[in-house]
Write a protein that holds these residues in place. Structure first.
Motif: not given
Ligand code: MG
Length: 391
Positions: A208-218, A305-312, A342-352
């Motif tokens: 889980k944390v490895t994927i989060d590192s890739a999206t910057l959600a971590n 490219r890694f919008p998950a950080l902004k969303m935090a 789902v795809g990799f870029t769907d992660i931040p999309r779903l988050l948003e």
């Protein structure tokens, strides 16, 4: 010297097995009270044979529970089962410190139970503070207990703040490795596979944390974690990409001085620090050689490219249950990505989408927080099925 009594929650996971390693190098310093695992009974039993805890807990589904109980009984260990078993062990208060290395949201209730029983926390399970930072910190501080971070960045900040007046903090600088896609063009990110995303350049961590590192959600989760751990407002917490992961984080003070904590990227070092604090145990997990290291590089994070950080930051600004939604939506989306749904870029999309559709509740209690968590998971699953049918 009397041994410190510790419990290890999530003992069979990445942090847990490394914690067992740390304890086995200093067997006289610790007495293990409770060890918990999810579904890997075999490994938990193997660990229990080495560390002889009074109690073990398996939270996952088991084929033949009574047989497992017998195996552990033969070791002098009582085996408790399921979420109830975890909460029962947590509320006994039989240890001085719990290393909470559970993955995801399950650790929140257990942490509150342990804190209410007078136990200090070594925290690897960052979701606890992301979901309920204000509530958990109030409970901990109100009882004069401590919370020592295990997350490498927060361990670094904690060490930089040693002996400092918190009022003199100007900025906390959390370093981020940038993950495996630091230099991957935006157009290629949607085709990234779970295998590619699971290859972290520096750290050995759970999935889980490895994927989060890739999206910057971590890093987003870590900004929220830092906000509560160190009582610093979000605008004073910045993220710096530092691909080598040698500097684990920094603090800038009012006079312009910056303190950094450095070391080889090995999680056993912050685990050991948290378990033995305020003392340091001797280890040989690798040492830095400054005469041989490549130049240390620093970059601003790319939030396009890694919008998950902004969303935090947006979730922190919204307050209330928004960060619990951020956490749950991400956990659910990562699970869907790992299963290929789902795809990799769907992660931040779903988050948003989850953050935008959430009806925020200020001053939520535990029930309200868990409700927001459950809502976000359901929402993400439903949205993901639409993504799937549209593609
Ligand atoms: Mg970290």
């Amino acid at each position: 010297m009397t041994a410190r009594t510790v419990s290890i929650w999530g003992s069979t996971g990445s942090i847990g097995t490394q914690a067992v390693d740390v304890i086995l190098t200093h067997p006289g310093r610790f007495r293990v009270v409770t060890m918990t695992g999810h579904a890997n009974g075999r490994l938990l039993l193997e660990q229990a044979k080495k560390l002889r805890p009074a109690t073990a807990v398996l939270t996952g589904p088991l084929d033949d529970p009574s047989r497992w109980k017998e195996f552990f009984r033969d070791n002098g260990t009582e085996l408790l089962l399921g979420r109830e078993g975890l909460l029962e062990a947590a509320s006994r208060g039989a240890e001085q410190i719990v290393l909470n290395a559970l993955v995801g949201a399950v650790g929140l209730e257990a942490t509150l139970a342990a804190v209410r029983a007078g136990v200090s926390i070594a925290l690897a399970n960052k979701e606890v503070l992301v979901m309920a930072g204000e509530l958990v910190m109030r409970e901990i501080r109100g009882r004069g207990l401590s919370i020592i971070p295990v997350d490498s960045e927060h361990s670094a900040v904690f060490q930089c703040l040693e002996g400092e007046n918190p009022a003199s903090i100007r900025r906390i600088l959390l370093t981020a490795s940038g993950g495996p896609f630091l230099r991957t063009p935006a157009s290629e990110l949607s085709a990234v596979t779970p295998e590619q995303a699971l290859t972290h350049p520096n750290w050995t961590m759970g999935r889980k944390v490895t994927i989060d590192s890739a999206t910057l959600a971590n890093k987003g989760l870590e900004v929220i974690e830092a906000r509560w751990l160190f009582a610093v407002p979000p605008e004073r917490i910045e993220v710096v990409v530092h691909p080598q992961s040698i500097i684990h984080s920094m603090v800038e003070f009012a006079d312009g001085s910056v303190k950094a904590q450095l070391g080889v990227p090995d999680m056993r070092i912050p685990i050991s620090h948290a378990l033995s604090y305020p003392e340091r145990l001797a280890h040989d997990f690798g040492r830095l050689d400054f005469t041989r290291s490549a130049p240390l590089v620093f970059l601003p994070p790319d939030t396009e490219r890694f919008p998950a950080l902004k969303m935090a930051y947006q979730a922190l600004a919204a307050g209330g249950t928004a960060t619990a939604v951020y956490n749950a939506a991400d956990e659910e989306a990562v699970g869907l990505f790992l299963s290929g749904a789902v795809g990799f870029t769907d992660i931040p999309r779903l988050l948003e989408a989850a953050l935008n559709s959430h009806r925020n509740a200020a001053d939520a209690d535990l029930t309200g927080i868990l409700g927001a968590d459950e809502w976000a998971r359901g929402f993400v699953r439903q949205e993901a099925s639409k993504v799937k049918s549209a593609s």
